[in-house]
Design an enzyme around this catalytic site. Structure first.
Site, PDB file in Angstrom:
ATOM      1  N   SER A 138      -4.840 -51.551 -65.778  1.00  0.00           N
ATOM      2  CA  SER A 138      -5.445 -50.300 -65.329  1.00  0.00           C
ATOM      3  C   SER A 138      -4.984 -49.195 -66.276  1.00  0.00           C
ATOM      4  CB  SER A 138      -4.998 -50.028 -63.884  1.00  0.00           C
ATOM      5  OG  SER A 138      -5.465 -48.774 -63.434  1.00  0.00           O
ATOM      6  N   LYS A 164      -9.560 -51.877 -67.074  1.00  0.00           N
ATOM      7  CA  LYS A 164     -10.142 -50.935 -66.095  1.00  0.00           C
ATOM      8  C   LYS A 164      -9.696 -49.550 -66.529  1.00  0.00           C
ATOM      9  CE  LYS A 164      -8.218 -49.677 -61.540  1.00  0.00           C
ATOM     10  NZ  LYS A 164      -7.832 -50.231 -60.220  1.00  0.00           N
ATOM     11  N   LYS A 166      -9.543 -45.437 -65.522  1.00  0.00           N
ATOM     12  CA  LYS A 166      -9.665 -44.443 -64.467  1.00  0.00           C
ATOM     13  C   LYS A 166     -10.683 -43.404 -64.939  1.00  0.00           C
ATOM     14  CE  LYS A 166      -6.478 -45.819 -61.558  1.00  0.00           C
ATOM     15  NZ  LYS A 166      -6.815 -46.139 -60.159  1.00  0.00           N
ATOM     16  N   ASP A 192     -12.642 -46.999 -62.340  1.00  0.00           N
ATOM     17  CA  ASP A 192     -12.115 -46.674 -61.011  1.00  0.00           C
ATOM     18  C   ASP A 192     -12.097 -45.156 -60.838  1.00  0.00           C
ATOM     19  OD1 ASP A 192     -10.797 -46.453 -58.594  1.00  0.00           O
ATOM     20  OD2 ASP A 192      -8.973 -47.501 -59.224  1.00  0.00           O
ATOM     21  N   ASN A 194     -11.364 -43.518 -57.868  1.00  0.00           N
ATOM     22  CA  ASN A 194     -10.470 -43.040 -56.804  1.00  0.00           C
ATOM     23  C   ASN A 194     -11.100 -41.897 -55.997  1.00  0.00           C
ATOM     24  OD1 ASN A 194      -8.018 -44.017 -58.958  1.00  0.00           O
ATOM     25  ND2 ASN A 194      -7.832 -44.622 -56.820  1.00  0.00           N
ATOM     26  N   GLU A 217     -15.259 -48.866 -59.080  1.00  0.00           N
ATOM     27  CA  GLU A 217     -14.349 -48.899 -57.945  1.00  0.00           C
ATOM     28  C   GLU A 217     -14.336 -47.533 -57.248  1.00  0.00           C
ATOM     29  OE1 GLU A 217     -10.622 -50.522 -59.268  1.00  0.00           O
ATOM     30  OE2 GLU A 217      -9.563 -49.919 -57.462  1.00  0.00           O
ATOM     31  N   ASP A 242     -12.024 -49.807 -52.664  1.00  0.00           N
ATOM     32  CA  ASP A 242     -10.562 -49.927 -52.651  1.00  0.00           C
ATOM     33  C   ASP A 242     -10.071 -49.149 -51.426  1.00  0.00           C
ATOM     34  OD1 ASP A 242      -7.815 -49.540 -53.017  1.00  0.00           O
ATOM     35  OD2 ASP A 242      -7.952 -48.849 -55.076  1.00  0.00           O
ATOM     36  N   LYS A 266      -5.566 -54.955 -51.627  1.00  0.00           N
ATOM     37  CA  LYS A 266      -4.180 -54.509 -51.799  1.00  0.00           C
ATOM     38  C   LYS A 266      -3.481 -54.684 -50.464  1.00  0.00           C
ATOM     39  CE  LYS A 266      -5.008 -50.720 -55.073  1.00  0.00           C
ATOM     40  NZ  LYS A 266      -5.112 -49.260 -55.179  1.00  0.00           N
ATOM     41  N   GLY A 294      -3.410 -53.213 -57.532  1.00  0.00           N
ATOM     42  CA  GLY A 294      -1.988 -52.963 -57.740  1.00  0.00           C
ATOM     43  C   GLY A 294      -1.623 -51.537 -57.384  1.00  0.00           C
TER      44      GLY A 294
HETATM   45  O1  OSB Z   1      -6.789 -47.080 -57.328  1.00  0.00           O
HETATM   46  O2  OSB Z   1      -6.215 -49.003 -57.975  1.00  0.00           O
HETATM   47  C1  OSB Z   1      -5.933 -47.828 -57.750  1.00  0.00           C
HETATM   48  C2  OSB Z   1      -2.362 -47.141 -58.850  1.00  0.00           C
HETATM   49  C3  OSB Z   1      -1.931 -46.300 -57.836  1.00  0.00           C
HETATM   50  C4  OSB Z   1      -2.813 -45.942 -56.861  1.00  0.00           C
HETATM   51  C5  OSB Z   1      -4.114 -46.427 -56.876  1.00  0.00           C
HETATM   52  C6  OSB Z   1      -4.536 -47.291 -57.874  1.00  0.00           C
HETATM   53  C7  OSB Z   1      -3.659 -47.619 -58.898  1.00  0.00           C
HETATM   54  C8  OSB Z   1      -4.011 -48.440 -60.051  1.00  0.00           C
HETATM   55  C9  OSB Z   1      -2.882 -49.129 -60.761  1.00  0.00           C
HETATM   56  O3  OSB Z   1      -5.114 -48.511 -60.508  1.00  0.00           O
HETATM   57  C10 OSB Z   1      -2.935 -50.592 -60.644  1.00  0.00           C
HETATM   58  C11 OSB Z   1      -1.679 -51.274 -61.119  1.00  0.00           C
HETATM   59  O4  OSB Z   1      -0.687 -51.318 -60.374  1.00  0.00           O
HETATM   60  O5  OSB Z   1      -1.685 -51.781 -62.240  1.00  0.00           O
HETATM   61 MG    MG Z   2      -8.546 -48.197 -57.082  1.00  0.00          MG
END
Ligand code: OSB
Ligand code: MG
Length: 379
Positions: A138, A164, A166, A192, A194, A217, A242, A266, A294
């Site tokens: 990520s 991936k 962000k 992703d 979020n 995502e 997610d 998760k 993760g």
């Molecule tokens: O949205 O997947 C997410 C880390 C913290 C909070 C949310 C996310 C993430 C990551 C990191 O994308 C994933 C990782 O631990 O490698």
């Molecule tokens: Mg995510």
């Protein structure tokens, strides 16, 4: 699994520096603050990781809140009440609403203790079918496109199986297109958000459709299930929820509504690895691809994630990178990349050991909670 009598829990807040800052649409992190739970029982000890962050920006939970809930509500439900079957911990904690990350940590610590007591690995207990899992990475939001390119190049050189990135408004179509153009059609690529967009951004998000992404995502808010279903009708790119998927029940609803075409699983977000495994069954039954997400786990959570990701329904590479993607020095022996994969631990329980010296170095707060002494006993 054998019933255990917990005699105490040790709770620690750790702060571990990140090798590089990690920026998402909601925060920029330079260290990982995380809670580690150690269950002490009459038979064995076990570890659990509570993946909350110091601020409630990814979900409603945060470090201080989890600390409070663990000490005032979760430990008391398990201490001094006789033996506990680790598989039934979630039921014992069900009366507490929410606080899934805190519950997940307690459950994992007792499941780990139970498995260490009998010598079975967590992977074998869950029904893992693989000895290695493909490792995705990520990649945070960068300040320049050049920095993004060199960062991704470096991860690809290390052998990561999937990238991936962000995204957020202002950092979405352009960086994603640049990666597709630079690294070609063979790159396994996903994004992703979020929860950084609204349904009014559908036209913008449609511009991602010709970039051949594995998935997008969580484009919209956590409670926007219906709106994700609307958005899905307007996109070719599969939507993968997610934040929205907080239980197996919600997973089933989201699938049937057409809100999600893939699922990021998760354990912390859903209240534990047992619920996570059930969500994987729901996904498998519906033919929906799943993958293991993760939360910048230490070696404890990373070991558990590797075991979970080895289940047959985890058909896409997870966010299970090598430990050095985040940490110069972890609290366990590091997980390393082997041809783009991570080895699933095979030892008893989680199969990793915590380094007591490193643990002490990164601990900023710790507390013991012991079982109350039984009334009526004089010695
Ligand atoms: O949205 O997947 C997410 C880390 C913290 C909070 C949310 C996310 C993430 C990551 C990191 O994308 C994933 C990782 O631990 O490698
Ligand atoms: Mg995510």
């Amino acid at each position: 699994m054998i019933p255990l009598t917990p005699t105490g829990f040790e709770t620690r807040v750790l702060r571990i520096p990140l090798v590089t800052p990690f920026e998402t649409s909601f925060a920029r992190q330079t260290e990982r603050e995380v809670i580690l739970v150690r269950a002490v029982t009459q038979d064995a000890e076990g570890w659990g990781e509570c993946v909350t962050m110091p601020v409630p920006l990814y979900s409603s939970e945060h470090t201080e809140g989890a600390w409070d809930v663990l000490h005032r509500f979760l430990y008391p439900a398990l201490l001094g009440n006789g033996p506990v079957n680790p598989l039934l911990v979630a039921g014992r904690l069900e009366h507490v609403v929410g606080h899934r990350m805190a519950k997940a940590a307690v459950e994992l610590s007792l499941v780990d203790a139970g498995l260490r007591a009998t010598g079975e690995s967590f992977a074998s207990f869950l029904g893992a079918e693989r000895t290695f899992v493909p490792s995705g990475v990520s990649v945070g939001i960068m300040s320049t496109l050049d920095e993004l390119l060199s960062t991704v190049q470096d991860y690809l050189d290390q052998g990561y199986a999937r990238i991936k990135i962000k995204i957020k408004p202002g950092w979405d179509v352009e960086p994603t297109r640049l990666l597709r153009e630079t690294f070609g059609d063979g790159l396994l690529l996903q994004v992703d958000a979020n929860a950084a967009y609204t349904l009014a951004d559908a036209r913008l998000l449609r511009r991602l459709d010709d970039l051949d992404l594995l998935l997008i995502e969580q484009p919209l808010a956590e409670d926007d299930l219906r709106q994700h279903a609307e958005l899905a009708k307007q996109l070719r790119t599969p939507i993968c929820l997610d934040e929205s998927i907080v239980s197996a029940k919600v997973a089933a609803d989201a699938i049937v509504l057409g809100a999600t075409q893939a699922i990021n699983i998760k354990a912390g977000r859903v209240g534990g690895y047992l619920e996570a495994a059930r969500i994987h069954q729901v996904a498998l039954a519906h033919g929906i691809p799943a993958w293991c997400g993760g939360m910048l786990e230490t070696g404890i959570g990373r070991a558990a994630n590797a075991a979970l990701a080895a289940l047959p329904g985890f058909t896409l590479p997870g966010d299970i990178s090598a430990s050095d993607r985040f940490y110069a020095q972890d609290i366990t022996a590091p997980f390393v990349l082997d041809e783009g994969r991570i080895a699933v631990p095979t030892g008893p329980g989680l199969g990793v050991e915590v380094d007591p010296v490193r643990l002490e170095e990164v601990t900023v707060r710790s507390e013991w909670t012991r079982a109350p002494s039984r009334p009526g006993r004089t010695s």
